[in-house]
Design a protein around this motif. Structure first.
Motif, PDB file in Angstrom:
ATOM      1  N   LYS A 186      38.825  51.198  33.468  1.00 43.07           N
ATOM      2  CA  LYS A 186      37.479  50.616  33.588  1.00 43.07           C
ATOM      3  C   LYS A 186      37.344  49.955  34.945  1.00 43.07           C
ATOM      4  CE  LYS A 186      36.204  49.372  28.908  1.00 43.07           C
ATOM      5  NZ  LYS A 186      36.936  48.547  27.960  1.00 43.07           N
ATOM      6  N   VAL A 187      36.147  50.027  35.514  1.00 44.63           N
ATOM      7  CA  VAL A 187      35.893  49.331  36.770  1.00 44.63           C
ATOM      8  C   VAL A 187      35.921  47.817  36.472  1.00 44.63           C
ATOM      9  CG1 VAL A 187      34.198  49.009  38.627  1.00 44.63           C
ATOM     10  CG2 VAL A 187      34.377  51.204  37.420  1.00 44.63           C
ATOM     11  N   VAL A 188      36.637  47.059  37.330  1.00 40.63           N
ATOM     12  CA  VAL A 188      36.662  45.606  37.099  1.00 40.63           C
ATOM     13  C   VAL A 188      35.505  45.007  37.887  1.00 40.63           C
ATOM     14  CG1 VAL A 188      38.102  43.531  37.145  1.00 40.63           C
ATOM     15  CG2 VAL A 188      39.177  45.794  37.134  1.00 40.63           C
ATOM     16  N   GLU A 189      34.462  44.626  37.192  1.00 42.03           N
ATOM     17  CA  GLU A 189      33.297  44.118  37.909  1.00 42.03           C
ATOM     18  C   GLU A 189      33.445  42.660  38.297  1.00 42.03           C
ATOM     19  OE1 GLU A 189      30.183  45.447  35.433  1.00 42.03           O
ATOM     20  OE2 GLU A 189      30.175  47.410  36.427  1.00 42.03           O
ATOM     21  N   THR A 190      33.865  41.862  37.338  1.00 32.67           N
ATOM     22  CA  THR A 190      34.092  40.446  37.662  1.00 32.67           C
ATOM     23  C   THR A 190      35.511  40.053  37.278  1.00 32.67           C
ATOM     24  OG1 THR A 190      32.918  40.093  35.610  1.00 32.67           O
ATOM     25  CG2 THR A 190      31.819  39.338  37.599  1.00 32.67           C
ATOM     26  N   PRO A 191      36.207  39.413  38.209  1.00 33.70           N
ATOM     27  CA  PRO A 191      37.561  38.971  37.899  1.00 33.70           C
ATOM     28  C   PRO A 191      37.505  37.791  36.938  1.00 33.70           C
ATOM     29  CG  PRO A 191      36.875  38.119  40.018  1.00 33.70           C
ATOM     30  CD  PRO A 191      35.756  38.989  39.542  1.00 33.70           C
ATOM     31  N   PHE A 192      38.603  37.494  36.278  1.00 34.58           N
ATOM     32  CA  PHE A 192      38.629  36.222  35.554  1.00 34.58           C
ATOM     33  C   PHE A 192      39.463  35.231  36.348  1.00 34.58           C
ATOM     34  CE2 PHE A 192      42.804  36.148  33.506  1.00 34.58           C
ATOM     35  CZ  PHE A 192      43.159  37.496  33.430  1.00 34.58           C
ATOM     36  N   VAL A 193      39.213  33.950  36.090  1.00 32.44           N
ATOM     37  CA  VAL A 193      39.777  32.904  36.933  1.00 32.44           C
ATOM     38  C   VAL A 193      40.830  32.133  36.149  1.00 32.44           C
ATOM     39  CG1 VAL A 193      39.179  30.761  38.132  1.00 32.44           C
ATOM     40  CG2 VAL A 193      37.660  32.737  38.272  1.00 32.44           C
ATOM     41  N   ILE A 194      41.984  31.906  36.801  1.00 29.60           N
ATOM     42  CA  ILE A 194      42.986  31.036  36.171  1.00 29.60           C
ATOM     43  C   ILE A 194      42.920  29.696  36.887  1.00 29.60           C
ATOM     44  CG2 ILE A 194      45.433  30.688  35.663  1.00 29.60           C
ATOM     45  CD1 ILE A 194      45.871  33.630  35.695  1.00 29.60           C
ATOM     46  N   LYS A 195      42.447  28.688  36.193  1.00 27.33           N
ATOM     47  CA  LYS A 195      42.250  27.375  36.828  1.00 27.33           C
ATOM     48  C   LYS A 195      43.131  26.316  36.185  1.00 27.33           C
ATOM     49  CE  LYS A 195      38.375  26.927  39.677  1.00 27.33           C
ATOM     50  NZ  LYS A 195      37.065  27.538  39.442  1.00 27.33           N
ATOM     51  N   GLY A 196      43.309  25.235  36.904  1.00 24.55           N
ATOM     52  CA  GLY A 196      44.050  24.100  36.349  1.00 24.55           C
ATOM     53  C   GLY A 196      45.503  24.155  36.769  1.00 24.55           C
ATOM     54  N   ASP A 197      46.244  23.079  36.457  1.00 25.81           N
ATOM     55  CA  ASP A 197      47.658  23.104  36.820  1.00 25.81           C
ATOM     56  C   ASP A 197      48.449  23.829  35.724  1.00 25.81           C
ATOM     57  OD1 ASP A 197      48.224  21.355  34.753  1.00 25.81           O
ATOM     58  OD2 ASP A 197      48.307  19.586  36.029  1.00 25.81           O
ATOM     59  N   LEU A 198      49.753  23.970  35.977  1.00 24.30           N
ATOM     60  CA  LEU A 198      50.551  24.803  35.079  1.00 24.30           C
ATOM     61  C   LEU A 198      50.593  24.238  33.664  1.00 24.30           C
ATOM     62  CD1 LEU A 198      53.471  25.747  37.487  1.00 24.30           C
ATOM     63  CD2 LEU A 198      51.403  27.030  36.981  1.00 24.30           C
TER      64      LEU A 198
ATOM     65  N   ASP B  55      42.676  32.269  42.870  1.00 26.44           N
ATOM     66  CA  ASP B  55      42.763  32.051  41.420  1.00 26.44           C
ATOM     67  C   ASP B  55      42.088  33.174  40.631  1.00 26.44           C
ATOM     68  OD1 ASP B  55      40.201  31.486  42.155  1.00 26.44           O
ATOM     69  OD2 ASP B  55      40.150  29.445  41.358  1.00 26.44           O
ATOM     70  N   LYS B  56      41.794  34.303  41.310  1.00 32.24           N
ATOM     71  CA  LYS B  56      41.039  35.379  40.632  1.00 32.24           C
ATOM     72  C   LYS B  56      41.958  36.530  40.234  1.00 32.24           C
ATOM     73  CE  LYS B  56      36.858  34.409  43.177  1.00 32.24           C
ATOM     74  NZ  LYS B  56      37.582  33.417  44.025  1.00 32.24           N
ATOM     75  N   VAL B  57      41.765  36.999  39.016  1.00 31.70           N
ATOM     76  CA  VAL B  57      42.594  38.092  38.511  1.00 31.70           C
ATOM     77  C   VAL B  57      41.727  39.316  38.228  1.00 31.70           C
ATOM     78  CG1 VAL B  57      44.102  38.842  36.625  1.00 31.70           C
ATOM     79  CG2 VAL B  57      44.222  36.487  37.444  1.00 31.70           C
ATOM     80  N   TYR B  58      42.121  40.452  38.801  1.00 33.02           N
ATOM     81  CA  TYR B  58      41.457  41.731  38.546  1.00 33.02           C
ATOM     82  C   TYR B  58      42.459  42.593  37.795  1.00 33.02           C
ATOM     83  CZ  TYR B  58      38.669  40.084  42.521  1.00 33.02           C
ATOM     84  OH  TYR B  58      37.889  39.337  43.367  1.00 33.02           O
ATOM     85  N   SER B  59      42.121  43.008  36.599  1.00 31.12           N
ATOM     86  CA  SER B  59      43.109  43.769  35.825  1.00 31.12           C
ATOM     87  C   SER B  59      42.436  44.793  34.924  1.00 31.12           C
ATOM     88  CB  SER B  59      43.947  42.796  34.985  1.00 31.12           C
ATOM     89  OG  SER B  59      44.854  43.503  34.193  1.00 31.12           O
ATOM     90  N   SER B  60      43.057  45.955  34.823  1.00 28.67           N
ATOM     91  CA  SER B  60      42.545  46.992  33.926  1.00 28.67           C
ATOM     92  C   SER B  60      43.703  47.895  33.525  1.00 28.67           C
ATOM     93  CB  SER B  60      41.455  47.797  34.646  1.00 28.67           C
ATOM     94  OG  SER B  60      40.934  48.782  33.789  1.00 28.67           O
ATOM     95  N   LYS B  61      43.426  48.778  32.593  1.00 22.71           N
ATOM     96  CA  LYS B  61      44.486  49.696  32.166  1.00 22.71           C
ATOM     97  C   LYS B  61      44.656  50.789  33.228  1.00 22.71           C
ATOM     98  CE  LYS B  61      45.606  52.754  28.416  1.00 22.71           C
ATOM     99  NZ  LYS B  61      44.996  53.617  27.446  1.00 22.71           N
ATOM    100  N   GLY B  62      45.884  51.023  33.640  1.00 22.29           N
ATOM    101  CA  GLY B  62      46.157  52.046  34.649  1.00 22.29           C
ATOM    102  C   GLY B  62      46.331  53.417  34.015  1.00 22.29           C
ATOM    103  N   ILE B  63      45.749  54.432  34.678  1.00 25.75           N
ATOM    104  CA  ILE B  63      45.937  55.809  34.213  1.00 25.75           C
ATOM    105  C   ILE B  63      46.787  56.512  35.272  1.00 25.75           C
ATOM    106  CG2 ILE B  63      44.757  57.937  33.467  1.00 25.75           C
ATOM    107  CD1 ILE B  63      43.682  55.570  31.913  1.00 25.75           C
ATOM    108  N   PRO B  64      48.030  56.842  34.957  1.00 25.20           N
ATOM    109  CA  PRO B  64      48.906  57.449  35.967  1.00 25.20           C
ATOM    110  C   PRO B  64      48.324  58.746  36.522  1.00 25.20           C
ATOM    111  CG  PRO B  64      50.130  56.856  33.993  1.00 25.20           C
ATOM    112  CD  PRO B  64      48.688  56.660  33.664  1.00 25.20           C
ATOM    113  N   MET B  65      48.374  58.883  37.842  1.00 26.25           N
ATOM    114  CA  MET B  65      47.910  60.120  38.491  1.00 26.25           C
ATOM    115  C   MET B  65      49.172  60.944  38.703  1.00 26.25           C
ATOM    116  SD  MET B  65      44.661  59.219  39.458  1.00 26.25           S
ATOM    117  CE  MET B  65      44.143  59.552  41.105  1.00 26.25           C
ATOM    118  N   ILE B  66      49.307  61.951  37.904  1.00 23.32           N
ATOM    119  CA  ILE B  66      50.584  62.654  37.886  1.00 23.32           C
ATOM    120  C   ILE B  66      50.534  63.903  38.763  1.00 23.32           C
ATOM    121  CG2 ILE B  66      52.175  63.860  36.346  1.00 23.32           C
ATOM    122  CD1 ILE B  66      51.064  61.712  34.230  1.00 23.32           C
TER     123      ILE B  66
END
Ligand SMILES: C[S@@+](CC[C@H](N)C(=O)[O-])C[C@H]1O[C@@H](n2cnc3c(N)ncnc32)[C@H](O)[C@@H]1O
Length: 424
Positions: free
Chosen positions: A227-239, A265-276
């Motif tokens: 899927k196209v990642v349109e908006t990243p999600f943000v990891i905020k705050g201390d550990l 602090d921005k994360v872009y993530s999606s399922k990878g489809i291997p290009m074989i």
């Protein structure tokens, strides 16, 4: 004496040296570009330090430490040389962080958790922290722990971000890129602020292009995104915030998919489809087998066929726990014997020894049904033949090393892509 113009590398949790072989083994395409300037391996559960002995025998020119890494950091940090790249396959443990009572102490990670040793080396090195990291782990890391899916990986990413790194990761199944074993592991690479790679990623308008076109990991193991990642999600705050409650942890689904990158602090993530690339040719379990004449008798299945068939077969039965609780246990059947025209299943640490087991590989050859020899297991990880046969270990121990190790071709591919990118 260290050479000039090499990518100086330290190898942590070195086992029998899978990273070393992929980056600086004599048969590796990277040979001469990477130099392993220091390595550390210590097995906490045994007195005898077999893996460390194998490592030292195979790489006698590499400085080696056989001590608990946490102790080295605490008591003799000066022995860890400055380096450009830190590599290691570390265990997936509970990474949570607690706020200490004293404000001055700040945050504290759990004792004995090896991720914090990597973190401590980077942070104690200060300005001399490595430019790059290459790490390996089981893919469960992306989803742990079960009650707060993704919390541990969020802590890891966020702590690397705090140390000034952009981090990318991808789950790679070696067999999907033509290698002889179906071994799915998450590989993580990080690039420090100030490096050309860091600057290049920061200037991208669409960071997901790094993941599917220009990136180091993608050059080696290309993937598209589900899927196209349109908006990243943000990891905020201390550990500690992240540890406790920052992300709205979904107990069923981790926010981290099989491919991703964290920038600031921005994360872009999606399922990878291997290009074989089907032209590369695929290695199979059959390709790694040695001639029957080289296989000792004890590898052939004898008298206990019923047991093997039971272990490999499907079952649905009532079982009772030691506390007296009765439950229904069921599992499907395994392919038995293992198919020779496919890549093998994943090697596990219990692969060796004669007792019947569901997970040990069994192949059918002209002489009958048998288990795999240590050399065949080494070949499934793309190690040189007899790499682990230098210090008088049992076959079961040699199998254990391979269950702990990695597929060398993956490290070789990532190493080549990183070197090509740095060389630009
Ligand atoms: C997953 S294995 C890595 C195997 C390695 N990549 C290879 O190719 O063989 C993790 C290794 O970390 C080592 N280890 C565990 N605790 C350690 C500690 N406290 N200090 C140093 N090494 C440790 C284990 O003995 C094991 O060999």
């Amino acid at each position: 004496m260290s050479k000039t113009n090499t990518i100086k590398t330290i190898e942590l949790f070195a086992g029998v040296g899978g990273f070393h072989l992929g980056l600086a083994g004599k048969k590796s395409v990277n040979y001469g570009d990477y130099e392993i300037v220091w390595s550390n391996q210590w097995e906490p559960s045994t007195k005898k330090q077999h893996a460390s002995e194998v490592y030292q025998k195979c790489f006698p020119d590499t400085q080696h430490s056989n001590n608990d890494i946490a102790k080295v950091i605490e008591e003799d940090f000066a022995q860890i040389p400055d380096h450009d790249l830190l590599v290691g396959g570390f265990p997936c443990q509970d990474y949570s962080v607690a706020r200490t009572l004293s404000k001055a102490d700040g945050l504290s990670g759990k004792k004995g958790v090896l991720w914090w040793s990597i973190h401590d080396i980077i942070s104690k090195k200060g300005k001399a922290a490595p430019s790059f990291l290459m790490l390996e782990n089981v893919d469960r890391l992306l989803k742990s722990p079960a009650k707060q899916r993704g919390r541990d990986f969020a802590i890891m990413l966020s702590s690397l971000n705090d140390l000034g790194y952009i981090v990318e990761w991808r789950v790679i199944n070696a067999a999907e890129y033509g290698m002889p074993q179906r071994r799915r592991r998450v590989y993580i690479m990080a690039y420090k602020k100030g490096t050309d790679i860091y600057k290049k990623i920061k200037t991208l308008k669409d960071p997901t292009k790094w993941l599917t076109v220009d990136g180091v990991m993608n050059k080696a193991f290309p993937m598209g995104l589900d899927k196209v990642v349109e908006t990243p999600f943000v990891i905020k705050g201390d550990l500690a915030d992240i540890s406790e409650n920052h992300i709205d942890y979904n107990p069923k689904k981790s926010p981290f998919n099989t491919v991703g990158i964290m920038i600031d602090d921005k994360v872009y993530s999606s399922k990878g489809i291997p290009m074989i690339d089907e032209t590369i040719g695929r290695k199979t379990l059959g390709d790694v087998l040695v001639d029957d004449s080289e296989v000792p008798d004890e590898f052939y299945l004898k008298g206990d066929m019923d047991k093997w068939e039971y272990m490999k077969g499907s079952k649905k039965e009532e079982r009772t726990t030691s506390a007296g609780y009765t439950y229904c246990y069921s599992e499907g059947s395994m392919v038995f014997p293992d198919a020779l025209n496919n890549a093998s299943r994943t090697i596990v640490t219990g692969e060796g020894g004669t007792t019947a087991s569901r997970f040990k590989h069994v192949v059918k050859t002209k002489k009958g049904l048998r288990r795999l020899t240590p050399v065949e297991l080494e070949r499934l990880n793309m190690f040189p033949d007899n790499h682990t046969n230098k210090v008088g270990c049992t076959d079961a121990k040699r199998a254990f090393f391979m269950g702990n190790a990695l597929v060398v071709g993956i490290v070789e591919g990532l190493g080549k892509a990183l070197r090509d990118e740095i060389g630009k």
